[in-house]
Design an enzyme around this catalytic site. Sequence first.
Site, mmCIF file in Angstrom:
data_model
loop_
_atom_site.group_PDB
_atom_site.id
_atom_site.type_symbol
_atom_site.label_atom_id
_atom_site.label_comp_id
_atom_site.label_asym_id
_atom_site.label_seq_id
_atom_site.Cartn_x
_atom_site.Cartn_y
_atom_site.Cartn_z
ATOM 1 N N HIS A 1 46.325 -10.023 43.079
ATOM 2 C CA HIS A 1 45.110 -10.841 42.992
ATOM 3 C C HIS A 1 43.912 -9.898 43.132
ATOM 4 O O HIS A 1 43.922 -8.976 43.929
ATOM 5 C CB HIS A 1 45.101 -11.889 44.104
ATOM 6 C CG HIS A 1 43.776 -12.556 44.264
ATOM 7 N ND1 HIS A 1 43.105 -13.102 43.192
ATOM 8 C CD2 HIS A 1 42.987 -12.749 45.346
ATOM 9 C CE1 HIS A 1 41.959 -13.607 43.618
ATOM 10 N NE2 HIS A 1 41.866 -13.405 44.913
ATOM 11 N N ASN B 1 36.184 -11.781 41.368
ATOM 12 C CA ASN B 1 37.263 -12.590 41.919
ATOM 13 C C ASN B 1 37.276 -13.948 41.212
ATOM 14 O O ASN B 1 36.455 -14.806 41.489
ATOM 15 C CB ASN B 1 37.064 -12.763 43.431
ATOM 16 C CG ASN B 1 38.176 -13.559 44.088
ATOM 17 O OD1 ASN B 1 39.000 -14.178 43.409
ATOM 18 N ND2 ASN B 1 38.203 -13.545 45.408
ATOM 19 N N CYS C 1 43.084 -18.762 45.960
ATOM 20 C CA CYS C 1 43.373 -17.524 45.227
ATOM 21 C C CYS C 1 44.873 -17.247 45.091
ATOM 22 O O CYS C 1 45.282 -16.433 44.267
ATOM 23 C CB CYS C 1 42.685 -16.338 45.882
ATOM 24 S SG CYS C 1 40.902 -16.488 45.833
HETATM 25 N N1 ACO Z 1 24.545 -7.344 49.704
HETATM 26 C C1 ACO Z 1 24.089 -6.573 50.701
HETATM 27 N N2 ACO Z 1 24.466 -6.743 51.988
HETATM 28 C C2 ACO Z 1 25.368 -7.703 52.249
HETATM 29 C C3 ACO Z 1 25.877 -8.547 51.240
HETATM 30 C C4 ACO Z 1 25.440 -8.339 49.932
HETATM 31 N N3 ACO Z 1 25.873 -9.071 48.896
HETATM 32 N N4 ACO Z 1 26.739 -9.406 51.802
HETATM 33 C C5 ACO Z 1 26.785 -9.135 53.123
HETATM 34 N N5 ACO Z 1 25.951 -8.103 53.392
HETATM 35 C C6 ACO Z 1 25.697 -7.464 54.683
HETATM 36 C C7 ACO Z 1 26.072 -8.355 55.855
HETATM 37 O O1 ACO Z 1 25.017 -9.220 56.175
HETATM 38 C C8 ACO Z 1 26.368 -7.345 56.933
HETATM 39 O O2 ACO Z 1 25.145 -6.927 57.479
HETATM 40 P P1 ACO Z 1 25.006 -6.676 59.095
HETATM 41 O O3 ACO Z 1 25.977 -5.568 59.363
HETATM 42 O O4 ACO Z 1 23.582 -6.312 59.220
HETATM 43 O O5 ACO Z 1 25.404 -7.968 59.717
HETATM 44 C C9 ACO Z 1 26.933 -6.147 56.196
HETATM 45 O O6 ACO Z 1 26.566 -6.330 54.816
HETATM 46 C C10 ACO Z 1 28.451 -6.031 56.293
HETATM 47 O O7 ACO Z 1 29.049 -7.287 56.009
HETATM 48 P P2 ACO Z 1 30.606 -7.527 56.132
HETATM 49 O O8 ACO Z 1 30.900 -8.949 55.788
HETATM 50 O O9 ACO Z 1 31.107 -6.996 57.430
HETATM 51 O O10 ACO Z 1 31.122 -6.569 54.951
HETATM 52 P P3 ACO Z 1 32.597 -6.181 54.580
HETATM 53 O O11 ACO Z 1 32.727 -4.724 54.547
HETATM 54 O O12 ACO Z 1 33.605 -6.966 55.374
HETATM 55 O O13 ACO Z 1 32.690 -6.682 53.054
HETATM 56 C C11 ACO Z 1 33.610 -8.536 51.800
HETATM 57 C C12 ACO Z 1 32.506 -8.030 52.745
HETATM 58 C C13 ACO Z 1 33.480 -7.801 50.482
HETATM 59 C C14 ACO Z 1 33.410 -10.027 51.608
HETATM 60 C C15 ACO Z 1 34.990 -8.264 52.422
HETATM 61 O O14 ACO Z 1 35.004 -8.676 53.766
HETATM 62 C C16 ACO Z 1 36.120 -8.951 51.692
HETATM 63 O O15 ACO Z 1 36.467 -8.628 50.583
HETATM 64 N N6 ACO Z 1 36.808 -9.904 52.349
HETATM 65 C C17 ACO Z 1 38.000 -10.542 51.804
HETATM 66 C C18 ACO Z 1 37.724 -11.464 50.663
HETATM 67 C C19 ACO Z 1 39.020 -12.037 50.176
HETATM 68 O O16 ACO Z 1 39.977 -11.354 49.950
HETATM 69 N N7 ACO Z 1 39.108 -13.334 50.041
HETATM 70 C C20 ACO Z 1 40.389 -13.933 49.739
HETATM 71 C C21 ACO Z 1 40.471 -14.393 48.390
HETATM 72 S S1 ACO Z 1 39.158 -15.432 47.958
HETATM 73 C C22 ACO Z 1 39.728 -17.083 47.875
HETATM 74 O O17 ACO Z 1 40.798 -17.449 48.244
HETATM 75 C C23 ACO Z 1 38.743 -18.116 47.346
#
Ligand code: ACO
Length: 324
Positions: free
Chosen positions: A251, A281, A114
């Site tokens: 980004h 993304n 990214c």
């Molecule tokens: N729908 C419903 N529930 C979901 C989903 C979904 N699509 N995905 C995960 N959950 C659940 C999980 O299982 C978890 O359940 P649990 O609490 O029972 O275990 C709960 O939701 C919370 O999951 P988290 O992963 O803790 O959620 P978070 O608030 O961290 O959000 C996200 C997830 C959106 C992925 C976030 O962590 C994020 O944006 N991270 C950074 C991503 C990023 O910037 N990447 C870098 C660039 S990408 C690249 O370089 C290719």
Amino acid sequence: MALTSIIKGTGSYLPEKIMTNADLEKVVDTSDEWIVQRSGIKERRIAADGETTGTMAIEAAKRALEASNLTAADIDGVIVATTTPDRTFPSVAVKVQGELGIAPGLAFDVQAVCTGFVYALATADNFIKMGQAKRILVIGAEKMSSIVDWNDRTTCVLFADGAGAVVLEAQENKNGLDGQGIHSTHLYANGKQRELLQTSGGPATTGDAGHVLMQGREVFKYAVSYMADVVEETLQHNSIEASQIDWLVPHQANIRIIESTAKKLDMSMDKVVVTVDRHGNTSAASIPLALDEAVKDGRIQRNQMLLIEAMGGGLTWGAALVRF
Ligand code: ACO
């Protein structure tokens, strides 16, 4: 007099097919509410069969050339940031070069996930500042839909497809920070964190491209702090205040990460280009897509100061200060 790289013009391409959160509810166990609340994404574009990173890159490049009032004959370099090349080799850059009829010159891909576009921009800027190229097409293009696991709800709701491009042109800058061009670039990687965001395979291990594996919560934590650090470094390096930035062009991974960077800079969200709600993304394509949208709709004006920043797999992160 110092040589700099100005952004001569921008262009982008988005596939026609829109996939909404409601569509995804039919694919995995998720909800519109969860996706919007956690990421800010409402819909994203998905490439059609036959559409590839290369075809999207070519379209974005054509539009950037048109916006620059230039033709392929004016270009002497092509750098493409991508994680999803059409083939393991040759590069997407040579496909763009060949298809557009650009004369032999430098052409290669950059892989920083990214953060790829910021890496590509910095690389092109350095070639230009060294006098080794006059006009370089810098492209970010991705078909992330080809490497997500469509059964993994933690990643498939986030990633999407598209391409964006800029033409960088060598120009003398007599006016320091008041002059147009790329004023500084700042690149980082921390290879010890490479397992936080990676694919499950590759040519030399599994023999296929693999699919995206992400420890979202961990990546989120580092994204917020790395973004804050690198934008601070960029401001300090150029001895300017956040209030002198006209537009933050981040980004587009997650609206919460974007809001946290804006807050750190004490910038109103009115000065932040946001496309994540409609584009998702698109990895290396997200910044040039956002830039082109804001240039085309008239928000970003000539001579305004832009702060560009990104973070991604590697982990990698970086920023650039550019007067448009
Ligand atoms: N729908 C419903 N529930 C979901 C989903 C979904 N699509 N995905 C995960 N959950 C659940 C999980 O299982 C978890 O359940 P649990 O609490 O029972 O275990 C709960 O939701 C919370 O999951 P988290 O992963 O803790 O959620 P978070 O608030 O961290 O959000 C996200 C997830 C959106 C992925 C976030 O962590 C994020 O944006 N991270 C950074 C991503 C990023 O910037 N990447 C870098 C660039 S990408 C690249 O370089 C290719």
